[in-house]
Enzyme design. Structure first.
Site, mmCIF file in Angstrom:
data_model
loop_
_atom_site.group_PDB
_atom_site.id
_atom_site.type_symbol
_atom_site.label_atom_id
_atom_site.label_comp_id
_atom_site.label_asym_id
_atom_site.label_seq_id
_atom_site.Cartn_x
_atom_site.Cartn_y
_atom_site.Cartn_z
ATOM 1 N N TYR A 140 -1.903 -0.654 10.993
ATOM 2 C CA TYR A 140 -2.033 -1.302 9.670
ATOM 3 C C TYR A 140 -0.823 -0.993 8.799
ATOM 4 O O TYR A 140 -0.159 -1.909 8.294
ATOM 5 C CB TYR A 140 -3.331 -0.827 8.980
ATOM 6 C CG TYR A 140 -3.349 -1.130 7.487
ATOM 7 C CD1 TYR A 140 -3.352 -2.441 7.025
ATOM 8 C CD2 TYR A 140 -3.343 -0.095 6.537
ATOM 9 C CE1 TYR A 140 -3.350 -2.723 5.659
ATOM 10 C CE2 TYR A 140 -3.342 -0.369 5.174
ATOM 11 C CZ TYR A 140 -3.346 -1.687 4.739
ATOM 12 O OH TYR A 140 -3.337 -1.961 3.388
ATOM 13 N N THR A 185 0.823 -1.207 0.000
ATOM 14 C CA THR A 185 0.000 0.000 0.000
ATOM 15 C C THR A 185 0.861 1.263 0.000
ATOM 16 O O THR A 185 2.015 1.224 0.448
ATOM 17 C CB THR A 185 -0.907 -0.023 1.258
ATOM 18 O OG1 THR A 185 -1.420 1.282 1.493
ATOM 19 C CG2 THR A 185 -0.132 -0.406 2.508
ATOM 20 N N ASP A 186 0.269 2.364 -0.440
ATOM 21 C CA ASP A 186 0.986 3.657 -0.354
ATOM 22 C C ASP A 186 1.059 4.147 1.101
ATOM 23 O O ASP A 186 1.832 5.065 1.404
ATOM 24 C CB ASP A 186 0.320 4.717 -1.244
ATOM 25 C CG ASP A 186 -1.141 5.005 -0.903
ATOM 26 O OD1 ASP A 186 -1.712 4.335 -0.009
ATOM 27 O OD2 ASP A 186 -1.721 5.911 -1.536
ATOM 28 N N GLU A 187 0.261 3.544 2.008
ATOM 29 C CA GLU A 187 0.211 4.050 3.384
ATOM 30 C C GLU A 187 1.528 3.840 4.126
ATOM 31 O O GLU A 187 1.772 4.465 5.152
ATOM 32 C CB GLU A 187 -0.967 3.411 4.142
ATOM 33 C CG GLU A 187 -2.266 3.653 3.395
ATOM 34 C CD GLU A 187 -3.532 3.345 4.168
ATOM 35 O OE1 GLU A 187 -3.499 3.334 5.404
ATOM 36 O OE2 GLU A 187 -4.561 3.125 3.510
ATOM 37 N N SER A 196 2.390 -2.535 9.950
ATOM 38 C CA SER A 196 2.498 -3.988 9.705
ATOM 39 C C SER A 196 2.756 -4.263 8.230
ATOM 40 O O SER A 196 3.502 -5.177 7.881
ATOM 41 C CB SER A 196 1.243 -4.719 10.209
ATOM 42 O OG SER A 196 0.114 -4.370 9.433
ATOM 43 N N LYS A 197 2.164 -3.473 7.340
ATOM 44 C CA LYS A 197 2.435 -3.650 5.905
ATOM 45 C C LYS A 197 3.888 -3.270 5.592
ATOM 46 O O LYS A 197 4.558 -3.925 4.797
ATOM 47 C CB LYS A 197 1.474 -2.801 5.066
ATOM 48 C CG LYS A 197 0.040 -3.264 5.045
ATOM 49 C CD LYS A 197 -0.169 -4.645 4.432
ATOM 50 C CE LYS A 197 0.027 -4.671 2.933
ATOM 51 N NZ LYS A 197 -0.311 -5.990 2.348
#
Ligand code: NAD
Ligand code: TYD
Length: 351
Positions: free
Chosen positions: A158, A132-134, A161-162
């Site tokens: 989240y 993800t971009d997050e 963790s990614k």
């Protein structure tokens, strides 16, 4: 054949349907079927021998090793994850378990399998990790969008963790030579998205005459991509990406949340001219640690792999609304007790 993990979730089920619409290569789908996994999404494939579904956890080494030995996939696409920021704020544990430990165990099983492959099969093998971009954190206004070189600065359980899983995937390439690819995509929307995420939640609430919750001032910006464009980007990266590289994927569609919500109301009012959905818009307490802006610079994937999104936001959001209008039974099916409990828990905190 290929192995996909998390293929009963939102992006995964779109990917499986898209894959089998474009090719006859078989696909094994490993999914734990958490609250977010839904086999109804794949009911059109129930008699299709090209799709093999296995219920299980990416962290179950024995099961994953068995699947690898039995089906000998030439590639793995890892979509399995806990994916909702608000849930990660309420309870981070599942995110650590699946996104970090699960990815680690999956990588270990894949490494053992890959080590035993013959040289040419080994070279052609790919492990594609969907991120993800997050992981890049939050941008202020007027600064350039995230490139692949942007520093990792995750802010929620989240995204942290990614980010951890991305680092593990990177390390397995650097240390063991595993031919990995990583993609970092912006916010997706489209058919089969679970109505805990902004766009489906707004559509589903509006149709039920419920309030449309805007966190904080509604000026947070996300960069929206229609899900089938994400699927075509994944296919392209799998086909032509260079092992060890990462690719940002985005739709060049930065929009503040309030504008998204207003657009949905306006489009629904076209379908139901006697209703006024705008009056349901309700400002609620902000999400803790809420990232202000995400924006993807997707120049690398365009330049190196010749990929571009096919949908604009205007076409994608119309298709999405139409899909939810046509699939009210799908909505009713997922509104189980567990779903109602989540809505009560999250929005009572935000009131
Ligand atoms: P989702 O929550 O809709 O689906 C996740 C799927 O993974 C579900 O089917 C679930 O049952 C399965 N799963 C969860 N834990 C598992 C485990 N331990 N073992 C096997 N299966 C498990 O998520 P999504 O929106 O489809 O996202 C898919 C992937 O894409 C995630 O890795 C997410 O981080 C990433 N991503 C999502 C977006 C987005 O906007 N939705 C954007 C960029 C990246
Ligand atoms: P979401 O779909 O949860 O994706 P993410 O947090 O991963 O970007 O939320 C998208 C944006 O919409 C985010 O800024 C939070 C906001 N939001 C609301 O304003 N109201 C809501 O009810 C939800 C679910 C999200």
């Amino acid at each position: 054949m290929i192995l996909i993990t998390g293929g009963a979730g939102f992006i995964g089920s779109n990917f499986v349907l898209d894959w089998l619409a474009q090719s006859d290569e078989r696909i094994v789908n490993l999914d734990k079927l958490t609250y977010a996994g839904n086999l109804h999404n794949l009911s059109s494939l129930s008699k299709d021998p090209r799709h093999i579904f296995v219920q299980g956890d990416i962290g179950d080494t024995k099961l994953v090793s068995q699947i690898l030995a039995q089906y000998q996939p030439r590639a793995i696409i890892n979509l399995a994850a806990e994916s909702h920021v608000d849930r990660s704020i309420h309870g981070p544990e599942d995110f650590i378990q699946t996104n970090i430990l699960g990815t680690f165990r999956l990588l270990e099983a894949v490494r053992a399998y890959w080590n035993e492959l013959e040289s040419i099969t080994q070279q052609n093998f790919r492990f594609l990790h969907i991120s993800t971009d997050e992981v890049y954190g939050s941008l202020t206004q007027n600064v350039p969008a995230f490139t692949e070189e942007h520093r990792y600065k995750p802010n929620s359980p989240y995204s942290a963790s990614k980010a951890s899983s991305d680092h593990l995937v990177r390390a397995y390439h650097h240390t063991y030579g595993l031919p990995v690819l990583t993609t970092n995509c912006s916010n997706n929307y489209g058919p089969f998205q679970f109505p805990e995420k902004l766009i489906p939640l707004i559509i589903v609430n509006a149709l039920a005459g419920k309030s449309l919750p805007v966190y904080g001032d509604g000026q947070q910006i996300r960069d929206w991509l229609f899900v089938t464009d994400h699927c075509s980007a994944i296919r392209r990266v799998l086909e032509a990406g260079i092992p060890g590289e990462t690719y940002n994927i985005g739709g060049w569609n930065e929009k503040p949340n309030i504008e998204i919500i207003q657009t949905i109301c306006t489009l629904l009012e076209e379908s139901f001219p006697s209703s006024t959905f705008h009056k349901l818009i309700t400002y609620v307490k902000d999400r803790p640690g809420h990232d202000r802006r995400y924006a993807i610079n997707a120049t690398k994937i365009e330049r190196e792999l010749n990929w571009r999104p096919a949908e604009s936001f205007e076409t994608g959001i119309r298709k999405t609304i139409q899909w939810y209008l046509n699939n009210q039974k799908w909505i009713a099916n997922i509104q189980t007790g567990a779903y109602r409990e989540w809505i009560e828990k999250n929005y009572s905190r935000l009131r």
